[in-house]
Design an enzyme around this catalytic site. Structure first.
Site, PDB file in Angstrom:
ATOM      1  N   ASP A  64     -20.560 109.331 -32.507  1.00 24.83           N
ATOM      2  CA  ASP A  64     -20.423 109.328 -33.971  1.00 24.83           C
ATOM      3  C   ASP A  64     -21.342 108.341 -34.679  1.00 24.83           C
ATOM      4  O   ASP A  64     -21.590 108.468 -35.866  1.00 24.83           O
ATOM      5  CB  ASP A  64     -18.968 109.026 -34.359  1.00 24.83           C
ATOM      6  CG  ASP A  64     -18.456 107.711 -33.769  1.00 24.83           C
ATOM      7  OD1 ASP A  64     -19.220 107.034 -33.060  1.00 24.83           O
ATOM      8  OD2 ASP A  64     -17.287 107.362 -34.009  1.00 24.83           O
ATOM      9  N   HIS A  65     -21.853 107.356 -33.976  1.00 28.72           N
ATOM     10  CA  HIS A  65     -22.665 106.322 -34.636  1.00 28.72           C
ATOM     11  C   HIS A  65     -24.142 106.711 -34.705  1.00 28.72           C
ATOM     12  O   HIS A  65     -24.737 106.729 -35.770  1.00 28.72           O
ATOM     13  CB  HIS A  65     -22.548 104.984 -33.897  1.00 28.72           C
ATOM     14  CG  HIS A  65     -21.287 104.229 -34.188  1.00 28.72           C
ATOM     15  ND1 HIS A  65     -20.045 104.702 -33.880  1.00 28.72           N
ATOM     16  CD2 HIS A  65     -21.082 103.019 -34.769  1.00 28.72           C
ATOM     17  CE1 HIS A  65     -19.131 103.814 -34.263  1.00 28.72           C
ATOM     18  NE2 HIS A  65     -19.738 102.790 -34.804  1.00 28.72           N
ATOM     19  N   ASP A 119     -14.620  99.517 -30.072  1.00 27.93           N
ATOM     20  CA  ASP A 119     -15.006  99.467 -31.476  1.00 27.93           C
ATOM     21  C   ASP A 119     -13.933  98.667 -32.206  1.00 27.93           C
ATOM     22  O   ASP A 119     -12.741  98.849 -31.951  1.00 27.93           O
ATOM     23  CB  ASP A 119     -15.098 100.879 -32.060  1.00 27.93           C
ATOM     24  CG  ASP A 119     -15.754 100.839 -33.429  1.00 27.93           C
ATOM     25  OD1 ASP A 119     -16.961 101.087 -33.519  1.00 27.93           O
ATOM     26  OD2 ASP A 119     -15.046 100.528 -34.411  1.00 27.93           O
ATOM     27  N   ARG A 379     -16.823  97.176 -44.473  1.00 31.38           N
ATOM     28  CA  ARG A 379     -17.642  95.959 -44.340  1.00 31.38           C
ATOM     29  C   ARG A 379     -18.753  95.966 -45.378  1.00 31.38           C
ATOM     30  O   ARG A 379     -19.407  96.992 -45.568  1.00 31.38           O
ATOM     31  CB  ARG A 379     -18.261  95.869 -42.942  1.00 31.38           C
ATOM     32  CG  ARG A 379     -17.208  95.602 -41.913  1.00 31.38           C
ATOM     33  CD  ARG A 379     -17.758  95.355 -40.525  1.00 31.38           C
ATOM     34  NE  ARG A 379     -16.642  94.952 -39.694  1.00 31.38           N
ATOM     35  CZ  ARG A 379     -16.452  95.332 -38.445  1.00 31.38           C
ATOM     36  NH1 ARG A 379     -17.331  96.112 -37.843  1.00 31.38           N
ATOM     37  NH2 ARG A 379     -15.404  94.919 -37.778  1.00 31.38           N
ATOM     38  N   SER A 534     -18.036  93.383 -35.967  1.00 30.38           N
ATOM     39  CA  SER A 534     -18.173  94.415 -34.946  1.00 30.38           C
ATOM     40  C   SER A 534     -17.868  93.908 -33.545  1.00 30.38           C
ATOM     41  O   SER A 534     -18.077  92.741 -33.224  1.00 30.38           O
ATOM     42  CB  SER A 534     -19.608  94.947 -34.983  1.00 30.38           C
ATOM     43  OG  SER A 534     -19.992  95.444 -33.726  1.00 30.38           O
ATOM     44  N   ARG A 536     -19.500  94.823 -30.978  1.00 29.11           N
ATOM     45  CA  ARG A 536     -20.686  95.053 -30.139  1.00 29.11           C
ATOM     46  C   ARG A 536     -20.923  93.894 -29.182  1.00 29.11           C
ATOM     47  O   ARG A 536     -21.107  92.753 -29.591  1.00 29.11           O
ATOM     48  CB  ARG A 536     -21.922  95.310 -31.014  1.00 29.11           C
ATOM     49  CG  ARG A 536     -22.375  94.151 -31.861  1.00 29.11           C
ATOM     50  CD  ARG A 536     -23.398  94.576 -32.885  1.00 29.11           C
ATOM     51  NE  ARG A 536     -22.782  95.444 -33.884  1.00 29.11           N
ATOM     52  CZ  ARG A 536     -23.184  95.547 -35.149  1.00 29.11           C
ATOM     53  NH1 ARG A 536     -24.226  94.870 -35.566  1.00 29.11           N
ATOM     54  NH2 ARG A 536     -22.570  96.328 -35.995  1.00 29.11           N
TER      55      ARG A 536
HETATM   56  C1  MIC Z   1     -19.188  98.557 -36.940  1.00 26.24           C
HETATM   57  O1  MIC Z   1     -18.471  99.052 -37.794  1.00 26.24           O
HETATM   58  O2  MIC Z   1     -19.769  97.469 -37.087  1.00 26.24           O
HETATM   59  C2  MIC Z   1     -19.386  99.294 -35.646  1.00 26.24           C
HETATM   60  C3  MIC Z   1     -20.780  99.771 -35.611  1.00 26.24           C
HETATM   61  O3  MIC Z   1     -18.535 100.401 -35.591  1.00 26.24           O
HETATM   62  C4  MIC Z   1     -19.067  98.329 -34.513  1.00 26.24           C
HETATM   63  C5  MIC Z   1     -19.449  98.824 -33.187  1.00 26.24           C
HETATM   64  C6  MIC Z   1     -20.914  98.677 -32.894  1.00 26.24           C
HETATM   65  O4  MIC Z   1     -21.520  97.676 -33.272  1.00 26.24           O
HETATM   66  O5  MIC Z   1     -21.442  99.562 -32.248  1.00 26.24           O
HETATM   67  C7  MIC Z   1     -17.621  97.852 -34.454  1.00 26.24           C
HETATM   68  O6  MIC Z   1     -16.985  97.790 -35.479  1.00 26.24           O
HETATM   69  O7  MIC Z   1     -17.141  97.461 -33.390  1.00 26.24           O
HETATM   70 FE1  SF4 Z   2     -18.275 103.833 -37.801  1.00 23.93          FE
HETATM   71 FE2  SF4 Z   2     -17.787 101.219 -37.601  1.00 23.93          FE
HETATM   72 FE3  SF4 Z   2     -18.305 102.337 -39.964  1.00 23.93          FE
HETATM   73 FE4  SF4 Z   2     -16.040 102.857 -38.764  1.00 23.93          FE
HETATM   74  S1  SF4 Z   2     -16.709 100.862 -39.507  1.00 23.93           S
HETATM   75  S2  SF4 Z   2     -17.374 104.338 -39.753  1.00 23.93           S
HETATM   76  S3  SF4 Z   2     -16.630 102.886 -36.617  1.00 23.93           S
HETATM   77  S4  SF4 Z   2     -19.709 102.171 -38.246  1.00 23.93           S
END
Ligand code: MIC
Ligand code: SF4
Length: 640
Positions: A64-65, A119, A379, A534, A536
Site C-alpha cells: 500500500d505504500h 507500521d 502526521r 513511524s 521504520r
Molecule cells: C508512516 O505513516 O510514517 C508510515 C510510512 O506508515 C510508517 C511506516 C514506514 O515508514 O514505512 C509508520 O507509520 O510506521
Molecule cells: Fe500509510 Fe502511514 Fe499514512 Fe497510514 S499513516 S496512510 S500507514 S503512510
C-alpha cells in the site's frame, strides 16, 4: 479489583512474565500485518531465520505504500514480498486493494485477538477491541517465526467518554483534543483505553480513527470495547462469527483517567508541524488553502467519504484549491461507485487517487511551495508532504471538504446537519485482491529478488570499549522521518540501506553521513521523545550501517528505542538532563567495560574531548541486555 479490557486481553495471551507495569512479558501474537515499505526488511529478516510456516493464526502482507512504480524498484519489492509470503503461508494483498489498517479492520481483525504490525498505525485494530501494536520489522518477523512478542507492560490510561458529538464535530476532533491534552509524548509507556457511556455513540470507523492516531500520542496501543456497534460492523463485512462482546470490569482501575465530554468538543486542527499543535478551527480563522487531501489510514472509511460526498454534491471545488481523495479500500471505492457518491465527488472537481497511502507518505501530490495543505491524515511533520516549506494542518473530513469548497479553512458549526449515513451497510464479500498461499512449501517456492534488494546490515557483539564521536546533536521530538526521510524519491530504496545512507538526517544536517564515514564510530545526541513517529527500522538500520554505536537522549519513543536495541545500538538516557548542554558536536565519548556496565543500572560515559563524565541509564530489560551484548536480536537468536 476490576480489570481493564487491555489487561484482560494481555492476560489471555500471556506466555511469560507477570502482568505488572514496567515488567517484561512475552505474549502470544495471533495475527501479524506488514506493509511494503517496512515489509522488504521484515521478509529479508524472516528469511534469515530459517523458518518454515509462520506460527501465527493469520499473517497478511499488504502492498500500500510504494505503489507509484516510477521504476522497477517498487514492483521488484512487491514480487519479492509476494514470493516470501507464499513460501511461509502468508496472505498477500495486492497493490490497489487499499491501506493495510483499513483492510485489516474490514477483513481480518477479531475482537480480543492480538495483532503485531510493522507500521506504527497498527493500533487502528483497537477500534474493534483488539490489542494491536505497531513494532519494528524485526519484531514482526520474530512474531511470525515464533508466534510471540516481548514487551514492557504499559500502564493503562483510561479515557472516560461522556455525551455525544455535535453535528460537524467528528472522531478526528476527539483524538486531536486528546493530543492537545496529552502531547506527542503523553502516551509513551501507556495503553489508552476508552470507556464510559459516550463510547456507544461512536461508530467503529470513528473508533478506528481515534485508536489509529493514538500512535501520535506515542502510546503502545489504544483500545475500545467490543459492543453492539462492533457486531454490526463485523456483520456488515460478512464476518459476524468473529464477534465477541468485550469490555472492562465495571470497577476497573486505571492508572490515570482523562475525562472527555464529547458534547463539548468543537472542530479542531493540528497546525504545522506537529499533531499536538492543536487549536480550534474557529480560532485559527479562515486562512487561504491551496490543497486539501482526504484519505490515509486515519480517515478514509466509507462513512468519512460518504460525508465528503454529501458536502461536495452539487458544489464546485474552489478554483485555487486542489482536492485529492484516496479511498481506504477497494470495497469502499466500489461501494461509492455503486451508490453514485463517487460521481458527486468527481463532479465537484476532485482528483481521485489510488486506494493507497499515497500523499500521506509523500508518494505524490506534494503541494506547491509555501502551500497551506489541509489533510485528514495523522502526521504533519515538516517536509513529510514532499514540499519542505508547505504548512500542513490536520483536520476532519468534514472540515476538509467544506474548506475545499470555500477555499479557506472553514468548519460547519451552525450549518444544517449532514444526512444520516449508515456506517454498517452491507459490503459484499470480495477477495479478488487477495493471493492465498495455497500449496505453499519453502522448498518449492523460490525467493524472487530484484537487483535493488540489498542485504540488511548486521552488528557485532558489544566490545569492551565503545568509542564514538558525536556526529549529530539534535533537539526534542526528532521523528523517524527526520532520521530517515521518506518520499517518492527515497521510498523505492527501502530495501537498499546503502543507498538510503546518503540521505540520513538530510533535512536536519546534510553533513551527517559524511561525518559518520569520516569518524568510523559515531554517537547521536538527542532531546526528549527521540524517534517518535513511524515504525521504520530504517531509522536504526541506516545509522547502524553508518557506524552509530549509541544514541544518548533525554527520552525515547517506544518503537524506535526497540529498533535501536534490535540493531545492537545502545539507547542511553541522561541521568541528569542538564548534561545535554555540556556535549558538543564532534566530542569523543567513550564507554569503558561496556559489557559489564550494560548489566548495571548506570553507565558512565567519558567525554575525552572535554575531560568530564556523565551518568546515563539504558533501562534495559533482561532480553534487551542480551541483544545489546550479542549485537542485535538476530545475533542473540542465533546464539540461543
Ligand atoms: C508512516 O505513516 O510514517 C508510515 C510510512 O506508515 C510508517 C511506516 C514506514 O515508514 O514505512 C509508520 O507509520 O510506521
Ligand atoms: Fe500509510 Fe502511514 Fe499514512 Fe497510514 S499513516 S496512510 S500507514 S503512510
Amino acid at each position: 479489583m476490576g480489570k481493564t479490557l487491555a489487561y484482560k486481553i494481555l492476560e489471555n495471551h500471556l506466555l511469560e512474565g507477570e502482568l505488572r507495569p514496567g515488567n517484561e512479558i512475552t505474549i502470544r501474537i495471533d495475527q501479524t500485518l506488514t506493509q511494503d515499505s517496512t515489509g522488504t526488511m521484515v521478509y529479508l529478516q524472516l528469511e534469515a531465520m530459517d523458518v518454515d510456516r509462520v506460527k501465527t493464526e493469520l499473517s497478511v502482507a499488504y502492498i500500500d505504500h510504494n505503489t507509484l512504480q516510477t521504476g522497477f524498484e517498487n514492483a521488484d519489492d512487491h514480487a519479492f514480498i509476494k514470493s516470501v509470503a507464499r513460501r511461509h503461508g502468508i496472505l498477500f494483498s495486492k497493490p490497489g486493494n487499499g491501506i493495510c489498517h483499513q483492510l485489516h479492520l474490514e477483513n481480518f481483525g477479531v475482537p480480543g485477538k492480538t495483532l503485531l504490525g510493522s507500521d506504527s498505525h497498527t493500533p487502528t485494530g483497537g477500534g474493534i477491541g483488539m490489542i494491536a501494536i505497531g513494532a519494528g520489522g524485526l519484531d514482526v518477523a520474530v512474531a511470525m517465526a515464533k508466534g510471540a512478542y516481548t514487551l514492557t507492560v504499559p500502564k493503562v490510561l483510561g479515557v472516560k467518554l461522556t455525551g455525544s458529538l455535535k453535528p460537524w464535530v467528528s472522531a478526528k476532533d476527539v483524538i486531536l483534543h486528546v493530543l492537545q491534552k496529552l502531547t506527542v509524548k503523553g502516551g509513551v509507556g501507556k495503553i489508552v483505553e476508552y470507556f464510559g457511556e459516550g463510547v456507544s455513540s461512536l461508530t467503529v470507523p470513528d473508533r478506528a480513527t481515534i485508536t489509529n492516531m493514538g500512535a501520535e500520542l506515542g502510546a503502545t496501543t489504544s483500545v475500545f470495547p467490543s459492543d453492539e456497534n462492533t457486531r454490526k460492523f463485523l456483520l456488515s463485512q460478512n464476518r459476524q462469527e468473529s464477534y465477541i462482546p468485550l469490555c472492562a470490569d465495571e470497577d476497573a482501575v486505571y492508572d490515570e483517567i482523562l475525562e472527555v465530554d464529547l458534547s463539548s468538543l468543537t472542530p479542531l486542527a493540528a497546525k504545522p508541524h506537529s499533531p499536538d499543535n492543536v487549536e480550534a478551527v474557529s480560532e485559527i480563522g479562515p486562512i487561504k488553502v491551496d490543497q486539501v487531501a482526504i484519505g490515509s489510514c486515519t480517515n478514509s472509511s466509507y462513512t468519512d467519504l460518504m460525508k465528503v460526498a454529501a458536502i461536495l454534491k452539487g458544489k464546485k471545488v474552489h478554483p485555487d484549491v486542489s482536492l485529492v481523495i484516496s479511498p481506504g479500500s477497494s470495497k469502499i471505492l466500489s461501494k461509492l461507485a455503486q451508490n453514485g457518491a463517487l460521481a458527486d465527488i468527481i463532479n465537484s472537481g476532485a482528483r481521485i487517487m489510488e486506494n493507497a497511502c499515497g500523499a500521506c507518505i509523500g508518494m505524490g501530490q506534494s503541494p506547491k511551495s509555501g502551500a497551506v495543505s489541509l489533510r485528514t491524515y495523522n502526521r504533519n511533520f515538516k517536509g513529510r508532504s514532499g514540499t519542505a516549506d508547505a504548512k500542513v494542518y490536520l483536520v476532519s473530513p468534514e472540515t476538509a471538504a467544506l474548506s475545499a469548497v470555500k477555499g479557506v479553512l472553514t468548519e460547519g458549526t451552525g450549518l444544517e446537519a449532514l444526512p444520516k449515513i449508515d456506517p454498517y451497510e452491507d459490503f459484499p464479500f470480495n477477495d479478488n485482491f487477495i493471493v492465498y498461499p495455497e500449496g505453499c512449501d519453502v522448498n518449492n517456492t523460490p525467493v524472487e529478488m530484484g537487483p535493488n534488494i540489498k542485504p540488511f546490515p548486521r552488528n557485532t557483539a558489544l566490545p569492551e570499549t565503545v568509542s564514538a564521536v558525536v556526529t549529530l546533536k539534535a533537539s526534542d521530538n526528532i521523528t523517524t522521518d527526520d532520521i530517515m526521510p521518506s518520499d517518492s524519491r527515497l521510498l523505492p530504496y527501502r530495501s537498499n540501506i546503502p543507498h538510503l545512507s546518503d540521505y540520513c538526517f538530510e533535512a536536519i544536517d546534510k553533513g551527517f553521513p559524511q561525518r559518520c564515514r569520516q569518524y568510523g564510530g559515531s554517537a547521536i545526541v538527542g532531546g526528549e521523545n527521540y524517534g517518535q513517529g513511524s515504525s521504520r527500522e530504517h531509522a536504526a538500520l541506516v545509522p547502524l550501517y553508518l557506524g552509530v554505536k549509541f544514541v544518548l537522549a533525554k527520552s525515547f519513543a517506544r518503537i524506535h528505542r526497540s529498533n535501536l536495541i534490535n540493531s545492537g545500538i545502545l539507547p542511553l538516557v541522561f541521568a541528569d538532563p542538564a548534561d545535554y548542554d555540556k556535549i558538543s558536536l564532534e566530542d569523543e565519548l567513550v564507554i569503558e567495560n561496556a559489557p559489564k556496565q550494560v548489566m548495571e543500572e548506570y553507565i558512565t560515559l567519558v567525554n575525552k574531548t572535554k575531560n568530564e563524565s556523565y551518568q546515563t541509564r539504558a533501562n534495559l530489560q533482561e532480553m534487551e541486555k542480551a541483544m545489546i551484548l550479542a549485537g542485535g536480536k538476530i545475533n542473540m537468536m542465533k546464539q540461543q
